[in-house]
Design a protein around this motif. Structure first.
Motif, PDB file in Angstrom:
ATOM      1  N   ARG A  12      -2.574 -10.424  24.903  1.00 22.24           N
ATOM      2  CA  ARG A  12      -2.122 -10.025  24.095  1.00 22.24           C
ATOM      3  C   ARG A  12      -1.217 -10.501  23.286  1.00 22.24           C
ATOM      4  NH1 ARG A  12      -0.605  -6.079  27.586  1.00 22.24           N
ATOM      5  NH2 ARG A  12      -2.233  -5.562  29.180  1.00 22.24           N
ATOM      6  N   CYS A  13      -0.487 -11.646  24.103  1.00 26.69           N
ATOM      7  CA  CYS A  13       0.665 -12.397  23.327  1.00 26.69           C
ATOM      8  C   CYS A  13       0.404 -13.231  22.856  1.00 26.69           C
ATOM      9  CB  CYS A  13       0.995 -13.812  24.735  1.00 26.69           C
ATOM     10  SG  CYS A  13       1.802 -12.584  25.850  1.00 26.69           S
ATOM     11  N   LEU A  14      -1.315 -14.337  23.061  1.00 26.71           N
ATOM     12  CA  LEU A  14      -1.976 -15.040  22.152  1.00 26.71           C
ATOM     13  C   LEU A  14      -2.117 -13.899  20.496  1.00 26.71           C
ATOM     14  CD1 LEU A  14      -4.634 -17.330  23.866  1.00 26.71           C
ATOM     15  CD2 LEU A  14      -2.266 -17.581  22.353  1.00 26.71           C
ATOM     16  N   ASP A  15      -2.871 -12.877  20.971  1.00 25.64           N
ATOM     17  CA  ASP A  15      -3.263 -12.178  19.933  1.00 25.64           C
ATOM     18  C   ASP A  15      -1.685 -11.472  18.980  1.00 25.64           C
ATOM     19  OD1 ASP A  15      -5.772 -11.797  20.465  1.00 25.64           O
ATOM     20  OD2 ASP A  15      -5.506  -9.789  21.553  1.00 25.64           O
ATOM     21  N   ASP A  16      -0.391 -11.592  19.610  1.00 28.39           N
ATOM     22  CA  ASP A  16       1.025 -11.576  18.645  1.00 28.39           C
ATOM     23  C   ASP A  16       0.929 -13.253  18.011  1.00 28.39           C
ATOM     24  OD1 ASP A  16       1.753  -9.045  19.516  1.00 28.39           O
ATOM     25  OD2 ASP A  16       2.318  -9.341  21.270  1.00 28.39           O
ATOM     26  N   LEU A  17       0.350 -13.465  18.683  1.00 26.70           N
ATOM     27  CA  LEU A  17       1.199 -15.463  17.579  1.00 26.70           C
ATOM     28  C   LEU A  17       0.319 -15.264  16.744  1.00 26.70           C
ATOM     29  CD1 LEU A  17       2.307 -18.264  18.013  1.00 26.70           C
ATOM     30  CD2 LEU A  17       0.580 -18.697  19.657  1.00 26.70           C
ATOM     31  N   ASP A  18      -1.152 -15.098  16.805  1.00 27.24           N
ATOM     32  CA  ASP A  18      -1.784 -15.268  15.509  1.00 27.24           C
ATOM     33  C   ASP A  18      -1.059 -14.157  14.316  1.00 27.24           C
ATOM     34  OD1 ASP A  18      -3.237 -16.986  16.614  1.00 27.24           O
ATOM     35  OD2 ASP A  18      -4.824 -15.778  17.375  1.00 27.24           O
ATOM     36  N   ARG A  19      -0.795 -12.877  15.044  1.00 22.04           N
ATOM     37  CA  ARG A  19      -0.465 -11.954  13.311  1.00 22.04           C
ATOM     38  C   ARG A  19       1.377 -13.048  13.424  1.00 22.04           C
ATOM     39  NH1 ARG A  19      -2.768  -8.361  16.813  1.00 22.04           N
ATOM     40  NH2 ARG A  19      -0.311  -8.540  18.297  1.00 22.04           N
ATOM     41  N   ALA A  20       1.573 -13.069  14.143  1.00 18.80           N
ATOM     42  CA  ALA A  20       3.444 -14.126  13.304  1.00 18.80           C
ATOM     43  C   ALA A  20       3.136 -15.140  12.347  1.00 18.80           C
ATOM     44  CB  ALA A  20       4.026 -14.508  15.001  1.00 18.80           C
ATOM     45  N   ARG A  35      -0.776 -25.523   9.662  1.00 17.85           N
ATOM     46  CA  ARG A  35      -2.003 -25.687  10.776  1.00 17.85           C
ATOM     47  C   ARG A  35      -1.893 -25.973  11.774  1.00 17.85           C
ATOM     48  NH1 ARG A  35      -3.226 -29.632   5.551  1.00 17.85           N
ATOM     49  NH2 ARG A  35      -2.262 -30.159   5.927  1.00 17.85           N
ATOM     50  N   ARG A  36      -0.753 -27.396  12.600  1.00 18.80           N
ATOM     51  CA  ARG A  36      -0.886 -27.431  13.726  1.00 18.80           C
ATOM     52  C   ARG A  36      -0.953 -26.225  14.970  1.00 18.80           C
ATOM     53  NH1 ARG A  36       3.579 -32.055  13.046  1.00 18.80           N
ATOM     54  NH2 ARG A  36       1.701 -33.967  11.947  1.00 18.80           N
ATOM     55  N   ILE A  37       0.421 -25.516  14.543  1.00 17.83           N
ATOM     56  CA  ILE A  37      -0.032 -23.998  14.868  1.00 17.83           C
ATOM     57  C   ILE A  37      -1.070 -23.360  15.918  1.00 17.83           C
ATOM     58  CG2 ILE A  37       1.248 -22.062  15.631  1.00 17.83           C
ATOM     59  CD1 ILE A  37       4.053 -23.609  14.167  1.00 17.83           C
ATOM     60  N   ARG A  38      -1.512 -22.977  14.265  1.00 17.83           N
ATOM     61  CA  ARG A  38      -2.879 -22.480  14.379  1.00 17.83           C
ATOM     62  C   ARG A  38      -3.827 -23.398  15.522  1.00 17.83           C
ATOM     63  NH1 ARG A  38      -3.989 -17.765  12.739  1.00 17.83           N
ATOM     64  NH2 ARG A  38      -2.715 -17.969  10.790  1.00 17.83           N
ATOM     65  N   CYS A  39      -3.999 -24.905  15.143  1.00 19.60           N
ATOM     66  CA  CYS A  39      -4.830 -25.122  16.299  1.00 19.60           C
ATOM     67  C   CYS A  39      -4.640 -25.200  17.322  1.00 19.60           C
ATOM     68  CB  CYS A  39      -4.957 -26.937  15.223  1.00 19.60           C
ATOM     69  SG  CYS A  39      -6.043 -27.904  16.701  1.00 19.60           S
ATOM     70  N   ASP A  40      -3.077 -25.329  17.753  1.00 17.78           N
ATOM     71  CA  ASP A  40      -2.731 -25.086  18.957  1.00 17.78           C
ATOM     72  C   ASP A  40      -3.006 -23.823  19.358  1.00 17.78           C
ATOM     73  OD1 ASP A  40      -2.105 -27.868  19.522  1.00 17.78           O
ATOM     74  OD2 ASP A  40       0.071 -26.778  18.777  1.00 17.78           O
ATOM     75  N   SER A  41      -3.241 -22.870  19.051  1.00 22.82           N
ATOM     76  CA  SER A  41      -2.881 -21.331  18.969  1.00 22.82           C
ATOM     77  C   SER A  41      -4.419 -20.937  19.467  1.00 22.82           C
ATOM     78  CB  SER A  41      -3.126 -20.631  17.585  1.00 22.82           C
ATOM     79  OG  SER A  41      -2.710 -18.856  18.377  1.00 22.82           O
ATOM     80  N   ASP A  42      -5.736 -22.064  18.776  1.00 21.59           N
ATOM     81  CA  ASP A  42      -6.666 -21.333  19.219  1.00 21.59           C
ATOM     82  C   ASP A  42      -7.766 -22.920  20.185  1.00 21.59           C
ATOM     83  OD1 ASP A  42      -7.326 -20.904  16.358  1.00 21.59           O
ATOM     84  OD2 ASP A  42      -8.084 -21.966  15.703  1.00 21.59           O
ATOM     85  N   HIS A  43      -7.022 -23.461  20.875  1.00 23.39           N
ATOM     86  CA  HIS A  43      -7.315 -24.788  21.836  1.00 23.39           C
ATOM     87  C   HIS A  43      -6.018 -23.374  23.409  1.00 23.39           C
ATOM     88  CE1 HIS A  43      -7.355 -28.307  19.750  1.00 23.39           C
ATOM     89  NE2 HIS A  43      -7.746 -27.737  19.472  1.00 23.39           N
ATOM     90  N   LEU A  44      -5.441 -22.875  22.625  1.00 27.83           N
ATOM     91  CA  LEU A  44      -5.174 -21.592  23.233  1.00 27.83           C
ATOM     92  C   LEU A  44      -5.953 -20.979  23.932  1.00 27.83           C
ATOM     93  CD1 LEU A  44      -0.680 -21.932  23.150  1.00 27.83           C
ATOM     94  CD2 LEU A  44      -2.375 -22.203  24.812  1.00 27.83           C
ATOM     95  N   ARG A  45      -7.071 -20.360  22.909  1.00 23.75           N
ATOM     96  CA  ARG A  45      -7.929 -18.777  23.548  1.00 23.75           C
ATOM     97  C   ARG A  45      -8.881 -19.925  23.520  1.00 23.75           C
ATOM     98  NH1 ARG A  45      -7.368 -14.433  20.698  1.00 23.75           N
ATOM     99  NH2 ARG A  45      -5.669 -15.241  19.504  1.00 23.75           N
TER     100      ARG A  45
END
Length: 93
Positions: A12-20, A35-45
């Motif tokens: 859920r936190c990752l979903d919130d991060l993606d929306r933000a 783009r870096r944040i998006r890449c990091d978020s994908d790695h976390l997922r």
């Protein structure tokens, strides 16, 4: 909380991060930092998905061992060397 509850909360936190990040991307464009944040978020997922796969093999966590408040039996260490001092009854050279 159980393991699965924790994983679901992290999801859920990752979903919130993606929306933000999506909202930020709409405001500032597709900058390098976004783009870096998006890449990091994908790695976390991906890491969370791997953790979810391993979960059944993990089993229950460690069990707690209670240590009594009573003193230990002094005869257990009667003939032991004192650390840094050597054996009892002997003098240092």
């Amino acid at each position: 909380m159980s393991f699965h509850d924790d994983v679901t909360a992290a999801q859920r936190c990752l979903d919130d991060l993606d929306r933000a990040v999506t909202r930020l991307e709409q405001r500032v464009g597709s900058a390098l930092d976004i783009r870096r944040i998006r890449c990091d978020s994908d790695h976390l997922r991906q890491s969370l998905a791997l953790l979810r796969e391993v979960a059944p093999a993990a089993g229950p966590g460690p069990q707690l061992v209670t240590i009594p408040d009573t003193p230990y039996d002094s005869t257990l260490s009667a003939d032991a060397d004192d650390e840094g001092l050597g054996a009892r009854g002997r003098r240092a050279p």
